[in-house]
Each structure stands twice: as structure tokens, then as C-alpha cells.
Design a protein around this motif. Structure first.
Motif, PDB file in Angstrom:
ATOM      1  N   PHE A 258     116.196 130.601 129.159  1.00 22.13           N
ATOM      2  CA  PHE A 258     114.868 131.090 129.513  1.00 22.13           C
ATOM      3  C   PHE A 258     114.527 130.725 130.950  1.00 22.13           C
ATOM      4  O   PHE A 258     114.800 129.619 131.402  1.00 22.13           O
ATOM      5  CB  PHE A 258     113.802 130.496 128.581  1.00 22.13           C
ATOM      6  CG  PHE A 258     113.950 130.942 127.152  1.00 22.13           C
ATOM      7  CD1 PHE A 258     113.480 132.180 126.756  1.00 22.13           C
ATOM      8  CD2 PHE A 258     114.577 130.133 126.226  1.00 22.13           C
ATOM      9  CE1 PHE A 258     113.620 132.602 125.444  1.00 22.13           C
ATOM     10  CE2 PHE A 258     114.726 130.538 124.908  1.00 22.13           C
ATOM     11  CZ  PHE A 258     114.250 131.788 124.510  1.00 22.13           C
ATOM     12  N   SER A 259     113.902 131.662 131.668  1.00 19.56           N
ATOM     13  CA  SER A 259     113.493 131.418 133.054  1.00 19.56           C
ATOM     14  C   SER A 259     112.065 130.869 133.130  1.00 19.56           C
ATOM     15  O   SER A 259     111.558 130.600 134.210  1.00 19.56           O
ATOM     16  CB  SER A 259     113.586 132.710 133.863  1.00 19.56           C
ATOM     17  OG  SER A 259     112.723 133.693 133.308  1.00 19.56           O
ATOM     18  N   PHE A 260     111.422 130.717 132.001  1.00 22.48           N
ATOM     19  CA  PHE A 260     110.054 130.211 131.954  1.00 22.48           C
ATOM     20  C   PHE A 260     109.956 129.163 130.854  1.00 22.48           C
ATOM     21  O   PHE A 260     110.846 129.027 130.030  1.00 22.48           O
ATOM     22  CB  PHE A 260     109.060 131.354 131.713  1.00 22.48           C
ATOM     23  CG  PHE A 260     109.431 132.240 130.558  1.00 22.48           C
ATOM     24  CD1 PHE A 260     108.989 131.956 129.278  1.00 22.48           C
ATOM     25  CD2 PHE A 260     110.241 133.342 130.734  1.00 22.48           C
ATOM     26  CE1 PHE A 260     109.350 132.760 128.199  1.00 22.48           C
ATOM     27  CE2 PHE A 260     110.601 134.158 129.673  1.00 22.48           C
ATOM     28  CZ  PHE A 260     110.155 133.859 128.398  1.00 22.48           C
ATOM     29  N   GLU A 261     108.844 128.420 130.866  1.00 19.38           N
ATOM     30  CA  GLU A 261     108.648 127.348 129.900  1.00 19.38           C
ATOM     31  C   GLU A 261     107.163 127.204 129.600  1.00 19.38           C
ATOM     32  O   GLU A 261     106.322 127.763 130.315  1.00 19.38           O
ATOM     33  CB  GLU A 261     109.205 126.043 130.440  1.00 19.38           C
ATOM     34  CG  GLU A 261     108.573 125.604 131.754  1.00 19.38           C
ATOM     35  CD  GLU A 261     109.322 124.474 132.416  1.00 19.38           C
ATOM     36  OE1 GLU A 261     110.015 123.715 131.721  1.00 19.38           O
ATOM     37  OE2 GLU A 261     109.190 124.335 133.651  1.00 19.38           O
ATOM     38  N   ILE A 262     106.848 126.472 128.545  1.00 16.88           N
ATOM     39  CA  ILE A 262     105.458 126.181 128.233  1.00 16.88           C
ATOM     40  C   ILE A 262     105.129 124.831 128.855  1.00 16.88           C
ATOM     41  O   ILE A 262     105.799 123.836 128.599  1.00 16.88           O
ATOM     42  CB  ILE A 262     105.214 126.145 126.709  1.00 16.88           C
ATOM     43  CG1 ILE A 262     105.437 127.538 126.118  1.00 16.88           C
ATOM     44  CG2 ILE A 262     103.797 125.644 126.412  1.00 16.88           C
ATOM     45  CD1 ILE A 262     105.326 127.601 124.602  1.00 16.88           C
ATOM     46  N   ILE A 263     104.097 124.846 129.685  1.00  8.64           N
ATOM     47  CA  ILE A 263     103.670 123.653 130.409  1.00  8.64           C
ATOM     48  C   ILE A 263     102.276 123.255 129.939  1.00  8.64           C
ATOM     49  O   ILE A 263     101.418 124.109 129.726  1.00  8.64           O
ATOM     50  CB  ILE A 263     103.636 123.928 131.933  1.00  8.64           C
ATOM     51  CG1 ILE A 263     105.023 124.302 132.447  1.00  8.64           C
ATOM     52  CG2 ILE A 263     103.065 122.752 132.704  1.00  8.64           C
ATOM     53  CD1 ILE A 263     106.036 123.198 132.356  1.00  8.64           C
ATOM     54  N   GLU A 264     102.071 121.958 129.795  1.00  6.47           N
ATOM     55  CA  GLU A 264     100.737 121.439 129.497  1.00  6.47           C
ATOM     56  C   GLU A 264     100.047 121.201 130.833  1.00  6.47           C
ATOM     57  O   GLU A 264     100.505 120.395 131.646  1.00  6.47           O
ATOM     58  CB  GLU A 264     100.860 120.147 128.701  1.00  6.47           C
ATOM     59  CG  GLU A 264      99.598 119.732 128.044  1.00  6.47           C
ATOM     60  CD  GLU A 264      99.782 118.607 127.040  1.00  6.47           C
ATOM     61  OE1 GLU A 264      98.768 118.020 126.653  1.00  6.47           O
ATOM     62  OE2 GLU A 264     100.932 118.316 126.660  1.00  6.47           O
TER      63      GLU A 264
ATOM     64  N   ALA B  19     113.539 126.521 139.195  1.00  6.78           N
ATOM     65  CA  ALA B  19     114.718 127.182 139.770  1.00  6.78           C
ATOM     66  C   ALA B  19     114.432 128.624 140.183  1.00  6.78           C
ATOM     67  O   ALA B  19     115.185 129.206 140.974  1.00  6.78           O
ATOM     68  CB  ALA B  19     115.869 127.154 138.764  1.00  6.78           C
ATOM     69  N   PHE B  20     113.336 129.191 139.695  1.00  8.99           N
ATOM     70  CA  PHE B  20     113.030 130.597 139.969  1.00  8.99           C
ATOM     71  C   PHE B  20     111.791 130.777 140.838  1.00  8.99           C
ATOM     72  O   PHE B  20     111.361 131.918 141.083  1.00  8.99           O
ATOM     73  CB  PHE B  20     112.890 131.362 138.649  1.00  8.99           C
ATOM     74  CG  PHE B  20     114.098 131.184 137.773  1.00  8.99           C
ATOM     75  CD1 PHE B  20     115.276 131.870 138.034  1.00  8.99           C
ATOM     76  CD2 PHE B  20     114.079 130.288 136.716  1.00  8.99           C
ATOM     77  CE1 PHE B  20     116.401 131.676 137.252  1.00  8.99           C
ATOM     78  CE2 PHE B  20     115.201 130.090 135.924  1.00  8.99           C
ATOM     79  CZ  PHE B  20     116.367 130.782 136.195  1.00  8.99           C
ATOM     80  N   HIS B  21     111.210 129.689 141.328  1.00  8.58           N
ATOM     81  CA  HIS B  21     109.992 129.779 142.133  1.00  8.58           C
ATOM     82  C   HIS B  21     110.200 130.586 143.413  1.00  8.58           C
ATOM     83  O   HIS B  21     109.322 131.344 143.817  1.00  8.58           O
ATOM     84  CB  HIS B  21     109.458 128.393 142.463  1.00  8.58           C
ATOM     85  CG  HIS B  21     108.815 127.730 141.282  1.00  8.58           C
ATOM     86  ND1 HIS B  21     108.255 126.479 141.366  1.00  8.58           N
ATOM     87  CD2 HIS B  21     108.625 128.132 139.996  1.00  8.58           C
ATOM     88  CE1 HIS B  21     107.756 126.137 140.182  1.00  8.58           C
ATOM     89  NE2 HIS B  21     107.978 127.121 139.338  1.00  8.58           N
ATOM     90  N   GLU B  22     111.347 130.438 144.062  1.00  7.95           N
ATOM     91  CA  GLU B  22     111.594 131.184 145.299  1.00  7.95           C
ATOM     92  C   GLU B  22     111.616 132.693 145.027  1.00  7.95           C
ATOM     93  O   GLU B  22     111.036 133.483 145.778  1.00  7.95           O
ATOM     94  CB  GLU B  22     112.907 130.751 145.958  1.00  7.95           C
ATOM     95  CG  GLU B  22     113.145 131.447 147.295  1.00  7.95           C
ATOM     96  CD  GLU B  22     114.418 130.972 147.986  1.00  7.95           C
ATOM     97  OE1 GLU B  22     114.818 131.657 148.947  1.00  7.95           O
ATOM     98  OE2 GLU B  22     115.002 129.958 147.580  1.00  7.95           O
ATOM     99  N   THR B  23     112.272 133.087 143.965  1.00  6.47           N
ATOM    100  CA  THR B  23     112.338 134.510 143.612  1.00  6.47           C
ATOM    101  C   THR B  23     110.948 135.056 143.312  1.00  6.47           C
ATOM    102  O   THR B  23     110.561 136.124 143.818  1.00  6.47           O
ATOM    103  CB  THR B  23     113.246 134.709 142.376  1.00  6.47           C
ATOM    104  OG1 THR B  23     114.543 134.217 142.693  1.00  6.47           O
ATOM    105  CG2 THR B  23     113.324 136.165 141.977  1.00  6.47           C
ATOM    106  N   VAL B  24     110.187 134.330 142.510  1.00 10.55           N
ATOM    107  CA  VAL B  24     108.829 134.769 142.159  1.00 10.55           C
ATOM    108  C   VAL B  24     107.949 134.788 143.409  1.00 10.55           C
ATOM    109  O   VAL B  24     107.182 135.741 143.632  1.00 10.55           O
ATOM    110  CB  VAL B  24     108.231 133.854 141.063  1.00 10.55           C
ATOM    111  CG1 VAL B  24     106.769 134.175 140.822  1.00 10.55           C
ATOM    112  CG2 VAL B  24     109.029 133.982 139.771  1.00 10.55           C
ATOM    113  N   GLY B  25     108.065 133.762 144.253  1.00 12.72           N
ATOM    114  CA  GLY B  25     107.288 133.697 145.490  1.00 12.72           C
ATOM    115  C   GLY B  25     107.582 134.862 146.410  1.00 12.72           C
ATOM    116  O   GLY B  25     106.673 135.445 147.005  1.00 12.72           O
TER     117      GLY B  25
END
Length: 89
Positions: A57-63, A75-81
Motif C-alpha cells: 500500500f502507498s498510503f496508511e492510516i495515521i492518527e 516514500a511517495f511524498h515527492e510524487t504527490v507533491g
């Protein structure tokens, strides 16, 4: 409670901002017409967090902000940015 994890997952997915445990409990108590225990909901959320922590998964559940939200993994923040820069005017 049938498919409790999926009901919680759908709420977290749908919300544009973090959804609190209180909001999850209120909604699902009405849907299932039964008073849910916070511990039951927390166990379900922990199962979901473990599921989305897997590498597939490229995403997760964060509190965050006293609630829960789906966010992309670091690891995918640059792509999303990059995408957001390209599409934001």
C-alpha cells in the motif's frame, strides 16, 4: 458486528479531515443500532493500521489531530507533491 473493519475504513476514507473516535462511534452506533465500545473500535482501527502498513500500500492510516486519516506514505511524498504543483493554480 459484521464487517466492522470495513465500515470504519469507509468512514476514514470518505472524510476530508481526520475523523475522531467519537464520530466513528456515534455513526456506527446509529447504523448498527447498538452501543459500541471504544475498545472494540480501537481494535478494529489497529487491524486496519496493520493492514495498510504493509508494503503493497502507498498510503496508511495515521492518527492525527485527535482523529484518523488516510495519508500517503513518506516514500511517495515527492510524487504527490509534484502532482499537486502541476495541478494547482
Amino acid at each position: 458486528m459484521e464487517r466492522l473493519d470495513q465500515h470504519i475504513e469507509s468512514l476514514i476514507f470518505t472524510c476530508e479531515q481526520p475523523i475522531s473516535l467519537k464520530e466513528i462511534k456515534k455513526c456506527l452506533s446509529e447504523v448498527f443500532e447498538v452501543k459500541l465500545k471504544e475498545q472494540q473500535l480501537l481494535e478494529s482501527i489497529e487491524r486496519l493500521k496493520a493492514q495498510y502498513a504493509q508494503d503493497q500500500f502507498s498510503f496508511e492510516i495515521i492518527e492525527i489531530s485527535e482523529g484518523y486519516q488516510f495519508l500517503s506514505k513518506g516514500a511517495f511524498h515527492e510524487t504527490v507533491g509534484t502532482y499537486l504543483q502541476q495541478t494547482t493554480k
